[in-house]
Design an enzyme around this catalytic site. Structure first.
Site, PDB file in Angstrom:
ATOM      1  N   GLY A 209     -26.721 -40.376 -76.825  1.00  0.00           N
ATOM      2  CA  GLY A 209     -26.030 -39.316 -76.075  1.00  0.00           C
ATOM      3  C   GLY A 209     -25.939 -38.054 -76.897  1.00  0.00           C
ATOM      4  O   GLY A 209     -26.671 -37.892 -77.878  1.00  0.00           O
ATOM      5  N   ASN A 210     -25.086 -37.149 -76.504  1.00  0.00           N
ATOM      6  CA  ASN A 210     -24.866 -35.932 -77.289  1.00  0.00           C
ATOM      7  C   ASN A 210     -23.428 -35.459 -77.101  1.00  0.00           C
ATOM      8  O   ASN A 210     -22.673 -36.058 -76.334  1.00  0.00           O
ATOM      9  CB  ASN A 210     -25.892 -34.854 -76.930  1.00  0.00           C
ATOM     10  CG  ASN A 210     -25.823 -34.481 -75.472  1.00  0.00           C
ATOM     11  OD1 ASN A 210     -24.830 -33.912 -75.017  1.00  0.00           O
ATOM     12  ND2 ASN A 210     -26.867 -34.820 -74.711  1.00  0.00           N
ATOM     13  N   HIS A 211     -23.079 -34.378 -77.793  1.00  0.00           N
ATOM     14  CA  HIS A 211     -21.666 -33.969 -77.827  1.00  0.00           C
ATOM     15  C   HIS A 211     -21.232 -33.092 -76.655  1.00  0.00           C
ATOM     16  O   HIS A 211     -20.127 -32.572 -76.665  1.00  0.00           O
ATOM     17  CB  HIS A 211     -21.388 -33.207 -79.126  1.00  0.00           C
ATOM     18  CG  HIS A 211     -21.502 -34.067 -80.352  1.00  0.00           C
ATOM     19  ND1 HIS A 211     -20.696 -35.148 -80.551  1.00  0.00           N
ATOM     20  CD2 HIS A 211     -22.347 -34.008 -81.406  1.00  0.00           C
ATOM     21  CE1 HIS A 211     -21.029 -35.732 -81.701  1.00  0.00           C
ATOM     22  NE2 HIS A 211     -22.035 -35.054 -82.226  1.00  0.00           N
ATOM     23  N   SER A 212     -22.076 -32.895 -75.666  1.00  0.00           N
ATOM     24  CA  SER A 212     -21.698 -32.023 -74.547  1.00  0.00           C
ATOM     25  C   SER A 212     -20.450 -32.573 -73.835  1.00  0.00           C
ATOM     26  O   SER A 212     -20.352 -33.772 -73.569  1.00  0.00           O
ATOM     27  CB  SER A 212     -22.862 -31.947 -73.543  1.00  0.00           C
ATOM     28  OG  SER A 212     -22.427 -31.310 -72.367  1.00  0.00           O
ATOM     29  N   ALA A 277     -26.721 -31.052 -70.800  1.00  0.00           N
ATOM     30  CA  ALA A 277     -27.491 -31.323 -72.016  1.00  0.00           C
ATOM     31  C   ALA A 277     -28.205 -32.647 -71.781  1.00  0.00           C
ATOM     32  O   ALA A 277     -27.681 -33.721 -72.101  1.00  0.00           O
ATOM     33  CB  ALA A 277     -26.564 -31.407 -73.215  1.00  0.00           C
TER      34      ALA A 277
END
Ligand code: CTP
Length: 400
Positions: A209-212, A277
């Protein structure tokens, strides 16, 4: 501010959600509104007229006639005075009275006398909400031109879970403030926004995943709806509440789910903005069981590229459709953004640099530059994401 100086009648009825109304009242006062509170007798069991009088700086009224001093609170005068009326929470009982003209208390009598737009935010248990009589009353009120602020789904005071939870005070203020915007500049337009990250499963417990956080996309969706657009918000896994009840939200998890959701509605969108994102890579296959730790054999996760959703939209978009994307860069910002603008056949791209302090994932603020297909460039300062959304939609409207 859009509610500054507005005269608002705030009607409260006997529902547990009345405990949220002092907050709603505070928010309305903060916006600069002049608020007259009216309570049904049953509402006084849930929230006190004293609290509401103190917060509104006006006596909160329950009865038309006060025998102690012979004073008279005229429902007709109040009905004429108001710019808008909001009844929140509205119980099943009061809904019924409003729908059928039973004016046996000051609140309903004032409702019948009111000449202004009337908003109503029901709150009750889910079975009461779904009862055909409640639903028929809601439809009747809507047929009178009253505006429903629909309840949310969620945990109810009864312990049950479902529809019936009154919309949150912030969202109610948003609806009222939005109605006051001078121009419904995007009325008749459909706006498609994506927001948040995507999660790509590695096994049943892990993902890429990512930090969005989705804040920027949600602020954009809210701004579009306040301008009168009909808004579809495709959201990855985020912890955010839908900011406006009129937004049609579709929740997805993976890049492929987002791709499908976006493509199923893209044709009807006049404006599309991919603020999500999206993961660029996803595991070739997700393990069906949890991958166990083995120090001697560290697992390798084989990845494959995801579909570039935005590029796909750029390839099929009609001339009349406006398509925009985001570029989050850490170096060669302008050059990279311009490359994406061209390669994905976009009308504009919003650049935010992770190098800027206070901009990007997790911050309430952002600092963006908008590049248009025609070479135009607009640079903005660091501001709240809600204000960035205003700048972005101002720019889009100029492109239209
Ligand atoms: N995007 C998309 N589908 C993907 C990946 C990204 O629609 N699979 C969209 C994003 O929502 C964003 C824009 O494309 O609007 C970002 O461009 P992108 O090429 O993803 O940038 P990066 O992936 O960051 O490219 P690079 O890794 O080369 O910087």
């Amino acid at each position: 501010m859009s509610l500054k100086g507005k005269k608002i009648l705030l009607g409260i009825t006997g529902s547990i959600a009345a405990y949220k109304i002092p907050i709603l009242l505070r928010l309305l006062k903060k916006e600069g509104a002049d608020v007259q509170v009216l309570l049904t007798p049953a509402a006084c069991d849930f929230v006190t007229p004293l609290t509401l009088s103190a917060l509104s700086q006006r006596p909160a009224l329950v009865k038309g006639f006060n025998p102690e001093n012979g004073s008279w609170n005229s429902h007709v005068e109040m009905g004429n005075w108001a710019d808008m009326m909001i009844i929140a929470p509205v119980s099943a009982n009061t809904l019924g009275k409003m729908a059928h003209g039973l004016a046996d208390n000051l609140l309903v009598a004032t409702y019948l006398a009111a000449k202004c737009p009337v908003y109503f935010a029901p709150a009750m248990d889910l079975d009461m909400y779904h009862h055909p009589s409640t639903q028929a009353n809601i439809k009747l009120l809507q047929s009178f031109g009253n505006i429903l602020i629909a309840p949310n789904e969620g945990e109810l005071a009864s312990g049950l879970c479902g529809a019936g939870r009154m919309e949150e005070p912030e969202a109610i203020v948003n609806v009222l403030a939005g109605s006051q915007k001078k121009k419904a500049s995007l009325k008749g337009k459909t706006v498609l926004i994506t927001a948040g990250p995507t999660y790509e499963a590695i096994d049943p417990v892990r993902f890429i995943g990512n930090h969005s956080t989705g804040q920027m996309g949600f602020a954009l969706a809210n701004e579009a709806v306040l301008r009168g657009a009909s808004v579809i918000l495709v959201a990855g896994p985020v912890q955010l509440k839908t900011p406006h009840p009129a937004i049609k939200r579709v929740d997805v998890t993976t890049a492929e789910e987002m791709n499908k959701a976006v493509n199923s509605v893209f044709k009807k969108a006049d404006i599309t903005l991919m603020a999500a994102a999206v993961a660029d890579f996803t595991p070739v296959s997700a393990a069906t069981e949890k991958i166990k730790k083995n120090k001697n054999a560290v697992p390798e996760i084989k990845l494959k590229p995801t579909t570039d959703i935005l590029a796909g939209l750029g390839a099929v978009k009609r001339k009349s459709q406006i398509l925009g994307g985001f570029a989050l860069e850490t170096q060669f910002e302008e050059k990279n953004a311009l490359t994406k603008l061209k390669n994905k056949n976009l009308d504009f791209i919003v650049l935010n640099s992770l190098k800027e302090k206070g901009a990007g994932f997790g911050y309430p603020t952002n600092k963006v530059t908008i590049f248009q297909r025609n070479g135009k460039k607009r640079t903005f300062g660091l501001k709240l994401k809600e204000a960035v959304a205003v700048d972005i939609f101002d720019a889009i409207e100029q492109m239209m």
